[in-house]
Design an enzyme around this catalytic site. Structure first.
Site, mmCIF file in Angstrom:
data_model
loop_
_atom_site.group_PDB
_atom_site.id
_atom_site.type_symbol
_atom_site.label_atom_id
_atom_site.label_comp_id
_atom_site.label_asym_id
_atom_site.label_seq_id
_atom_site.Cartn_x
_atom_site.Cartn_y
_atom_site.Cartn_z
ATOM 1 N N HIS A 122 0.872 -1.183 0.000
ATOM 2 C CA HIS A 122 0.000 0.000 0.000
ATOM 3 C C HIS A 122 0.912 1.237 0.000
ATOM 4 O O HIS A 122 2.036 1.176 0.524
ATOM 5 C CB HIS A 122 -0.831 -0.047 1.284
ATOM 6 C CG HIS A 122 -1.896 0.985 1.394
ATOM 7 N ND1 HIS A 122 -1.632 2.276 1.789
ATOM 8 C CD2 HIS A 122 -3.227 0.922 1.167
ATOM 9 C CE1 HIS A 122 -2.772 2.958 1.816
ATOM 10 N NE2 HIS A 122 -3.753 2.164 1.438
ATOM 11 N N ASP A 199 2.879 -4.749 8.169
ATOM 12 C CA ASP A 199 1.657 -3.963 8.012
ATOM 13 C C ASP A 199 0.475 -4.937 8.098
ATOM 14 O O ASP A 199 0.188 -5.677 7.162
ATOM 15 C CB ASP A 199 1.702 -3.250 6.645
ATOM 16 C CG ASP A 199 0.405 -2.526 6.323
ATOM 17 O OD1 ASP A 199 -0.579 -2.691 7.066
ATOM 18 O OD2 ASP A 199 0.372 -1.799 5.315
ATOM 19 N N GLN A 202 -4.727 -5.308 6.898
ATOM 20 C CA GLN A 202 -5.726 -6.202 6.290
ATOM 21 C C GLN A 202 -5.673 -7.607 6.891
ATOM 22 O O GLN A 202 -6.412 -8.483 6.440
ATOM 23 C CB GLN A 202 -5.498 -6.290 4.767
ATOM 24 C CG GLN A 202 -5.616 -4.973 4.046
ATOM 25 C CD GLN A 202 -7.057 -4.446 3.984
ATOM 26 O OE1 GLN A 202 -8.018 -5.162 4.222
ATOM 27 N NE2 GLN A 202 -7.197 -3.170 3.654
ATOM 28 N N LYS A 225 -10.652 -0.791 10.542
ATOM 29 C CA LYS A 225 -10.829 -1.953 9.658
ATOM 30 C C LYS A 225 -11.182 -3.197 10.472
ATOM 31 O O LYS A 225 -11.411 -4.266 9.912
ATOM 32 C CB LYS A 225 -9.543 -2.212 8.859
ATOM 33 C CG LYS A 225 -9.223 -1.100 7.855
ATOM 34 C CD LYS A 225 -8.036 -1.492 7.015
ATOM 35 C CE LYS A 225 -7.353 -0.328 6.318
ATOM 36 N NZ LYS A 225 -8.124 0.266 5.239
ATOM 37 N N CYS A 363 -4.806 2.498 -3.680
ATOM 38 C CA CYS A 363 -3.557 3.001 -3.081
ATOM 39 C C CYS A 363 -2.404 2.018 -3.266
ATOM 40 O O CYS A 363 -1.533 1.873 -2.382
ATOM 41 C CB CYS A 363 -3.716 3.348 -1.601
ATOM 42 S SG CYS A 363 -4.963 4.589 -1.293
HETATM 43 N N1 C6P Z 1 -6.348 0.422 2.811
HETATM 44 C C1 C6P Z 1 -8.207 0.027 1.303
HETATM 45 O O1 C6P Z 1 -9.302 0.295 0.818
HETATM 46 P P1 C6P Z 1 -5.128 3.698 7.190
HETATM 47 O O2 C6P Z 1 -5.751 4.522 6.105
HETATM 48 O O3 C6P Z 1 -3.955 4.384 7.821
HETATM 49 O O4 C6P Z 1 -6.130 3.181 8.184
HETATM 50 O O5 C6P Z 1 -4.579 2.354 6.471
HETATM 51 C C2 C6P Z 1 -3.663 2.438 5.416
HETATM 52 C C3 C6P Z 1 -3.388 1.070 4.880
HETATM 53 C C4 C6P Z 1 -2.134 0.514 5.068
HETATM 54 N N2 C6P Z 1 -1.865 -0.732 4.671
HETATM 55 C C5 C6P Z 1 -2.785 -1.505 4.064
HETATM 56 C C6 C6P Z 1 -2.424 -2.889 3.657
HETATM 57 C C7 C6P Z 1 -4.057 -0.984 3.809
HETATM 58 O O6 C6P Z 1 -4.970 -1.741 3.215
HETATM 59 C C8 C6P Z 1 -4.366 0.345 4.214
HETATM 60 C C9 C6P Z 1 -5.708 0.949 3.904
HETATM 61 C C10 C6P Z 1 -7.682 0.862 2.439
HETATM 62 O O7 C6P Z 1 -7.532 -0.910 0.898
HETATM 63 C C11 C6P Z 1 -7.767 2.325 2.119
HETATM 64 S S1 C6P Z 1 -6.717 2.787 0.787
#
Ligand code: C6P
Length: 405
Positions: A122, A199, A202, A225, A363
């Site tokens: 991401h 990370d 997910q 999430k 992203c």
């Molecule tokens: N992915 C998706 O629709 P934040 O925004 O900080 O809570 O998470 C960022 C982020 C970082 N790593 C991974 C693997 C992610 O999937 C995400 C967020 C969302 O897939 C929004 S782009």
């Protein structure tokens, strides 16, 4: 008496699932972007603001103590949830992005060092490292993937060498659903004295994570999430690793003493929590942890496995539909393209049918470049989704494809 959860009981706990969108019952399949919230989380937020609202770690008065206790209790819940050794190894941040930025901004790097990421990251696990490399002169290297969307493991392992200072990789890909073999990568990194950041944005909503068993140095994820409020993230770090880093932001709560000549810093976790945090959010996250623990990972895993295999099979039966990301080990995320349609148009028509999916590059632009596509449609499932909803998704895609072709 232990009550085995079932999907009807679970769905009852999510009031939003009863609403209509565009005159149709909502079918929410954008859980990878943000999951819905159960009543217990909504109530925790409401109770805090209605009954206990006060700043924390500061006041001697009653409400401040109640709020502080609730916030610190949430930290302990997160500690137990990921099996961290100490509660002060859990740093509350704004989200996964904020957690990665904290590490990338404070991690010691110099010219000649290497930072290793994967081709399926991401942007949140790419850009902070690019900034860190630009500042320090370190080199950013990228572990390759194959066309199924899996890491090419032997090549990836070979890239961890004595210059690699940190390996930062996603546990589960948000665009492909691939579950990465992080245990093997962490083991090799440890051999090479390379630090690891996982990370888990997910991963945590879908599977039990044990940071001590993984033996990673840092593990980051987002509350929103995993059925908790937005604006709260988690940075787990081993005590020794967090103590070795300098502070990230300066301000209230992160100090022990301040004079104009010199400031001394607070202990963990406060050293990394400058200013008033998202108190209600932290408490709400604690309620989300309770929800997941009470529901149980066995139920979550079984439900999502059913959803993934049924949806994969049904989607494959659609004429001209191609699934992007066919890894052997996947979480309940399916990215796809339908011949003769643009993901955006498909997403718009599904929305008219009350079906929420995500479209675009998610992203992960470099990953889309690898597949030579501008983006995908993505259905990401959670424990409250049903097989009937999968049927309606398939029907909707067929309808949309007929209209668009
Ligand atoms: N992915 C998706 O629709 P934040 O925004 O900080 O809570 O998470 C960022 C982020 C970082 N790593 C991974 C693997 C992610 O999937 C995400 C967020 C969302 O897939 C929004 S782009």
């Amino acid at each position: 008496m232990v009550i085995t959860p079932n999907i009807e009981v679970i769905r009852e706990q999510f009031p939003i699932l009863k609403r209509e969108v565009n005159g149709k019952p909502l079918i929410y399949l954008d859980n990878g972007a943000s999951s819905q919230k159960p009543l217990s989380v909504i109530k925790a937020l409401d109770d805090y603001y209605s009954l206990d609202n006060a700043n924390i770690h500061r006041g001697v008065h009653y409400l401040s103590q109640v709020a502080t206790e609730a916030y610190e209790k949430a930290r302990k819940k997160v500690q137990g949830f990921v099996n961290a050794q100490f509660d002060h190894e859990i740093i509350f941040t704004k989200g996964t992005t904020d957690s990665i930025n904290l590490i990338a901004a404070t991690f010691p790097l110099k010219s000649g060092d290497e930072v290793l990421i994967s081709a399926m990251e991401h942007h949140s696990n790419i850009v902070p490292w690019q900034i860190a490399c630009e500042k320090s002169g370190a080199q950013l290297r990228v572990m390759p993937i194959n066309h199924k969307g899996e890491l090419i493991l032997d090549e990836a392992l070979d890239m961890i060498n004595e210059r690699t200072q940190i390996l930062a990789i996603t546990h589960v890909s948000n665009s492909l659903g691939t579950i990465n073999p992080i245990e093997k990568l962490i083991a090799k990194a440890r051999e090479m004295a390379c630090k690891t950041l996982i990370d888990g944005a997910q991963a945590v909503p879908h599977m039990k994570v044990d940071v001590q068993a993984l033996d990673c140095d840092f593990y980051v994820f987002s509350s929103h999430k995993m059925f908790g409020p937005t604006g709260v993230g988690i940075l787990y770090g081993k005590e020794s690793e967090l103590n070795a880093l300098p502070p990230y932001q300066g301000g209230g709560d992160m100090i022990k003493t301040v004079t104009f000549e010199k400031t001394t810093y607070n202990e963990l976790p406060h050293k990394f929590e400058a200013g008033t945090p998202h108190i209600a959010g932290g408490i709400g996250l604690g309620a989300a942890v309770d929800f997941m623990t009470e529901t149980g990972f066995q139920f979550i895993a079984e439900q999502e496995k059913k959803l993934l295999s049924y949806a994969t099979e049904q989607l494959r039966s659609i004429d001209g539909l191609r699934i992007i990301g066919q890894a052997e080990h996947k979480a309940s995320v399916i990215s796809f393209l339908v011949d003769g349609t643009h993901p955006y148009d498909l997403g718009m028509i599904l929305d008219k049918l009350g079906i929420a999916i995500r479209t675009g590059h998610h992203c992960t632009q470099p990953l889309m470049d690898f597949f030579n596509i501008p983006g995908t449609c993505r259905a990401s499932f959670a424990l409250y989704n049903s097989l009937e909803e999968v049927d309606l998704l398939v029907e909707g895609i067929q309808k949309a494809a007929m209209m668009l072709r």
